[in-house]
Design a protein around this motif. Structure first.
Motif, PDB file in Angstrom:
ATOM      1  N   LYS A   1       0.821  -1.209   0.000  1.00 20.28           N
ATOM      2  CA  LYS A   1       0.000   0.000   0.000  1.00 20.28           C
ATOM      3  C   LYS A   1       0.858   1.263   0.000  1.00 20.28           C
ATOM      4  O   LYS A   1       0.451   2.297  -0.521  1.00 20.28           O
ATOM      5  CB  LYS A   1      -0.928   0.000   1.213  1.00 20.28           C
TER       6      LYS A   1
ATOM      7  N   GLY B   1       1.592   3.282  -3.322  1.00 20.78           N
ATOM      8  CA  GLY B   1       0.606   4.150  -3.957  1.00 20.78           C
ATOM      9  C   GLY B   1       0.090   3.625  -5.287  1.00 20.78           C
ATOM     10  O   GLY B   1      -0.721   4.292  -5.946  1.00 20.78           O
TER      11      GLY B   1
ATOM     12  N   ASN C   1      -3.817   2.893  -5.074  1.00 22.30           N
ATOM     13  CA  ASN C   1      -4.615   3.921  -4.399  1.00 22.30           C
ATOM     14  C   ASN C   1      -6.023   4.054  -4.981  1.00 22.30           C
ATOM     15  O   ASN C   1      -6.993   4.267  -4.251  1.00 22.30           O
ATOM     16  CB  ASN C   1      -3.908   5.277  -4.486  1.00 22.30           C
TER      17      ASN C   1
END
Length: 244
Positions: free
Chosen positions: A184, A187, A190
């Motif tokens: 995570k 990015g 996202n």
């Protein structure tokens, strides 16, 4: 008073006994349907049905929709059941010809019936357009990951680079040369994680702490597909392109 059939507007009407509510019952000789004058249960207006359709796209419980739309819970449940069965379980996407495609995949959980029956929703989103291009509902195993892969349009299966988390089912299904497993903090996922939040904010049965858990898996899947189609239609309207 001249009596006409409310279904075919024929005036070929005959009396056909008394109902259990002590009202005169009529029968149309043309369409053979029975009716009474000024029935207690009136047909649901088209405007009310449109209101219910809009409310089903928001985080409102069935009883909340019943209170707002002023319809019976029995009719509402029957309408939702029919809508869930008839919804098309296939994404409609903007046609793509260029091979440079990037998608992000992730899964989120919810319940059906009670917390012992966990159901996972697998999703794939086009990073550039935010369009949902793949959906599958099931457990969190390799077979369901394959269902997500097969739900993708052919051009995405042939060309798209796929970003996912480190869940092992992805590495078993996605092409190794185009699969990028990331954390995570990178990015790279996202957009799909943000869409997961949108789902939980808009669909009450996906909220973690709620009384709105569905009792039927068909209604659960139907509610997800109804929102996916609505979400993609808004994306398509921005690009002014008809999906395929």
């Amino acid at each position: 008073m001249e009596v006409k059939c409310p279904y075919c507007e024929s005036d070929q009407i005959v009396k056909n006994g008394i109902t259990r509510h002590k009202k005169q019952n009529y029968k149309c000789k043309k369409c053979n349907r029975q009716f009474v004058i000024n029935p207690k249960n009136q047909p649901i207006a088209e405007s009310t049905i449109k209101l219910v359709d809009n409310l089903l796209l928001e985080r409102i419980s069935m009883r909340g929709i019943k209170r707002v739309a002023k319809v019976s819970l029995q009719w509402l449940q029957s309408y939702v059941n029919g809508k869930s069965v008839s919804v098309e379980p296939q994404v409609k996407v903007i046609p793509r010809k260029k091979p440079r495609l990037t998608i992000e995949c992730d899964e989120l959980w919810s319940f059906v019936g009670d917390k012992k029956c966990k159901v996972w929703i697998w999703l794939a989103i086009n990073r550039n357009t935010r369009e949902i291009v793949g959906v599958f509902v099931g457990s969190r195993d390799q077979e369901t990951a394959l269902g997500l892969w097969q739900s993708l349009p052919t051009v995405y299966r042939q060309w798209a680079v796929c970003y996912t988390d480190f869940w092992q089912a992805y590495s078993c299904i996605l092409p190794k040369k185009r699969h990028k497993a990331v954390g995570k903090e990178s990015g790279q996922t996202n957009h799909i994680e943000r869409f997961n939040c949108t789902l939980r904010q808009r669909i009450s049965r996906l909220v973690r702490k709620t009384l709105s858990f569905p009792k039927k898996l068909e209604n659960h899947i139907g509610a997800i597909w109804i929102f996916i189609h609505h979400y993609n239609s808004e994306i398509h309207s921005k690009f002014c392109i008809m999906p395929s």
